[in-house]
Design an enzyme around this catalytic site. Sequence first.
Site, PDB file in Angstrom:
ATOM      1  N   ASP A  91      -3.296   4.592  -2.214  1.00 18.12           N
ATOM      2  CA  ASP A  91      -4.397   5.093  -1.403  1.00 18.12           C
ATOM      3  C   ASP A  91      -4.924   6.408  -1.978  1.00 18.12           C
ATOM      4  O   ASP A  91      -4.148   7.265  -2.409  1.00 18.12           O
ATOM      5  CB  ASP A  91      -3.856   5.326   0.021  1.00 18.12           C
ATOM      6  CG  ASP A  91      -4.950   5.564   1.041  1.00 18.12           C
ATOM      7  OD1 ASP A  91      -5.761   4.642   1.241  1.00 18.12           O
ATOM      8  OD2 ASP A  91      -4.988   6.661   1.630  1.00 18.12           O
ATOM      9  N   ASP A 129       0.857  -1.180   0.000  1.00 21.24           N
ATOM     10  CA  ASP A 129       0.000   0.000   0.000  1.00 21.24           C
ATOM     11  C   ASP A 129       0.894   1.232   0.000  1.00 21.24           C
ATOM     12  O   ASP A 129       1.827   1.318   0.795  1.00 21.24           O
ATOM     13  CB  ASP A 129      -0.870  -0.024   1.271  1.00 21.24           C
ATOM     14  CG  ASP A 129      -2.289   0.432   1.023  1.00 21.24           C
ATOM     15  OD1 ASP A 129      -2.444   1.568   0.555  1.00 21.24           O
ATOM     16  OD2 ASP A 129      -3.222  -0.346   1.310  1.00 21.24           O
ATOM     17  N   HIS A 161     -11.505  -3.295   3.045  1.00 21.81           N
ATOM     18  CA  HIS A 161     -11.505  -2.988   4.477  1.00 21.81           C
ATOM     19  C   HIS A 161     -12.297  -1.730   4.837  1.00 21.81           C
ATOM     20  O   HIS A 161     -12.303  -1.334   6.002  1.00 21.81           O
ATOM     21  CB  HIS A 161     -10.053  -2.855   4.949  1.00 21.81           C
ATOM     22  CG  HIS A 161      -9.359  -1.714   4.262  1.00 21.81           C
ATOM     23  ND1 HIS A 161      -9.098  -1.696   2.909  1.00 21.81           N
ATOM     24  CD2 HIS A 161      -8.902  -0.535   4.738  1.00 21.81           C
ATOM     25  CE1 HIS A 161      -8.507  -0.557   2.588  1.00 21.81           C
ATOM     26  NE2 HIS A 161      -8.376   0.157   3.677  1.00 21.81           N
ATOM     27  N   ASP A 162     -12.905  -1.105   3.843  1.00 21.16           N
ATOM     28  CA  ASP A 162     -13.724   0.081   4.104  1.00 21.16           C
ATOM     29  C   ASP A 162     -15.200  -0.167   3.824  1.00 21.16           C
ATOM     30  O   ASP A 162     -16.004   0.759   3.929  1.00 21.16           O
ATOM     31  CB  ASP A 162     -13.263   1.249   3.205  1.00 21.16           C
ATOM     32  CG  ASP A 162     -11.839   1.680   3.473  1.00 21.16           C
ATOM     33  OD1 ASP A 162     -11.409   1.628   4.643  1.00 21.16           O
ATOM     34  OD2 ASP A 162     -11.140   2.060   2.509  1.00 21.16           O
ATOM     35  N   GLU A 207      -6.733   3.400  -5.787  1.00 24.22           N
ATOM     36  CA  GLU A 207      -8.027   3.546  -5.099  1.00 24.22           C
ATOM     37  C   GLU A 207      -8.685   4.829  -5.581  1.00 24.22           C
ATOM     38  O   GLU A 207      -8.178   5.930  -5.325  1.00 24.22           O
ATOM     39  CB  GLU A 207      -7.837   3.611  -3.578  1.00 24.22           C
ATOM     40  CG  GLU A 207      -9.192   3.592  -2.877  1.00 24.22           C
ATOM     41  CD  GLU A 207      -9.195   4.143  -1.466  1.00 24.22           C
ATOM     42  OE1 GLU A 207     -10.095   3.805  -0.699  1.00 24.22           O
ATOM     43  OE2 GLU A 207      -8.292   4.934  -1.130  1.00 24.22           O
TER      44      GLU A 207
HETATM   45  C1  NOJ Z   1      -8.578   4.848   2.092  1.00 21.02           C
HETATM   46  C2  NOJ Z   1      -8.288   3.664   2.936  1.00 21.02           C
HETATM   47  O1  NOJ Z   1      -8.726   2.513   2.282  1.00 21.02           O
HETATM   48  C3  NOJ Z   1      -8.961   3.905   4.255  1.00 21.02           C
HETATM   49  O2  NOJ Z   1      -8.943   2.764   5.062  1.00 21.02           O
HETATM   50  C4  NOJ Z   1      -8.273   5.067   4.922  1.00 21.02           C
HETATM   51  O3  NOJ Z   1      -8.939   5.386   6.114  1.00 21.02           O
HETATM   52  C5  NOJ Z   1      -8.269   6.290   4.018  1.00 21.02           C
HETATM   53  N1  NOJ Z   1      -7.925   5.985   2.669  1.00 21.02           N
HETATM   54  C6  NOJ Z   1      -7.283   7.292   4.491  1.00 21.02           C
HETATM   55  O4  NOJ Z   1      -5.987   6.846   4.206  1.00 21.02           O
END
Ligand code: NOJ
Length: 529
Positions: free
Chosen positions: A198, A96, A326-327, A265
């Site tokens: 990210d 990441d 994970h989000d 992302e």
């Molecule tokens: C996206 C990530 O997937 C998430 O988990 C994170 O909180 C935010 N970016 C900030 O880095």
Amino acid sequence: MSWWQRAVIYQVYPRSFQDTNGDGVGDLEGIRRRLPYLKSLGVDALWLSPFYKSPMKDFGYDVADYCDVDPVFGTLQDFDRLLEEAHALGLKVLVDLVPNHTSSEHPWFLESRASRNSPKRDWYIWKDPAPDGGPPNNWQSFFGGPAWTLDEATGQYYLHLFLPEQPDLNWRNPEVREAIKEVMRFWLRRGVDGFRVDVLWLLGKDPLFRDEPGSPLWRPGLPDRARHEHLYTEDQPETYAYVREMRQVLDEFSEPGRERVMVGEIYLPLPRLVRYYAAGCHLPFNFSLVTEGLSDWRPENLARIVETYEGLLSRWDWPNWVLGNHDQPRLASRLGEPQARVAAMLLFTLRGTPTWYYGDELALPNGLIPPEKVQDPAALRQRDREPTAYHTLGRDPERTPMPWDASPYGGFSTVEPWLPLNPDYRTRNVAAQEKDPRSMLHLVKRLIALRKDPDLLYGAYRTYRAREGVYAYLRGEGWLVALNLTEKEKALELPRGGRVVLSTHLDREERVGERLFLRPDEGVAVRLD
Ligand code: NOJ
């Protein structure tokens, strides 16, 4: 075709995969020990969420040293060993990269905030207060509240699109870009196969710092960030140039057959998402199934999403698909296990690189997090605003430990894990599903193996039928995939006879004539004559 076009990517959330040092938190050594499991699943590449030195305010997405491993996860030597063994098994490893922001404890930020004259002042985004002393503009943080925090000592606000402990870097500053590119080189030299980047679409910010206009969709109860249309904090034109620069670094380290890849992302509508291909991102994450598919699980809607996306890609762009991360709430909790199995068949038989989230192969449900165990900063901030329902919010439910077996802590740890295991871990775990030939785990293995068929890898996608609960499509010349999205029996006329090679129920492989019957919640892959 390159390896990343044939690959299945598997996301590991290191805190929750395997603990080996008895602190209740997963570590790199744990991932190394579980490589045989990942190999047996059949995946080709791992993406590891951050394991860098971090105060863990956002569980590693607040990086204090990009070039070191946090002690909770192990050491750089542990990483090297993991990488070496993964490679020996034929598994690629993506790490990441968090280039939009650092931790507020990163030495760059400490130096930046030390004084207005600091040589690193301009590495972050500092602004004078508005005339009333408040924040410089109306930009809101993704985690609630203003995206600006006042630094009392120097009298200026700094920007943070996430937590105040995650100040945004100033990508307009070439020194910042060079510093991040050096971070990339550090990991590329160690041998990583690429990065998941990210919040790639947030790197650029409006140079005029204009207020964002109100969103017509906002209503009370929605997050603060939803108040505005993000004209000035998302998808800025400069961002494409930044992507190009990062791509060049990857290319410095790429050889034929060993491309280093960028997975980005990016949460944007498809027409805007696909522009990141042209900018140089190999795989801009296509979240459309997560954001628009799971909430409207009908054939017409799924076909619309797939056709829209396929229609937007140029012949140089390689598709990709995602069902969870994970989000996002767990797949099995969004659809229920029977349809989660159908969704898995969809993901692995669409054209393009699938990314799979750890634990979804067990149909792991959202965890139940008691209020006093909540960890996610997004949920904790919500608690301070709306005290009642906060433990049902946030991202802890999709981050619970991987249940390996029925032993006291599920084989994940020898002590109480940082988040509770799934309540049904004694029956829903890897060991139990290995033994059950009809488990979701076996289905996922079969699907990953099936996907190696050249027609399923490369064959064109064509919608065959998308109505009355049945979504069916052709892949290449030889495959028809038929998904029954309902609990009722369905029938489908096939273009010609064939053979059911795989059913999501894992109980039939048989010849079919021109009429295919689908049982409730059944998906099948048919090899046509
Ligand atoms: C996206 C990530 O997937 C998430 O988990 C994170 O909180 C935010 N970016 C900030 O880095």
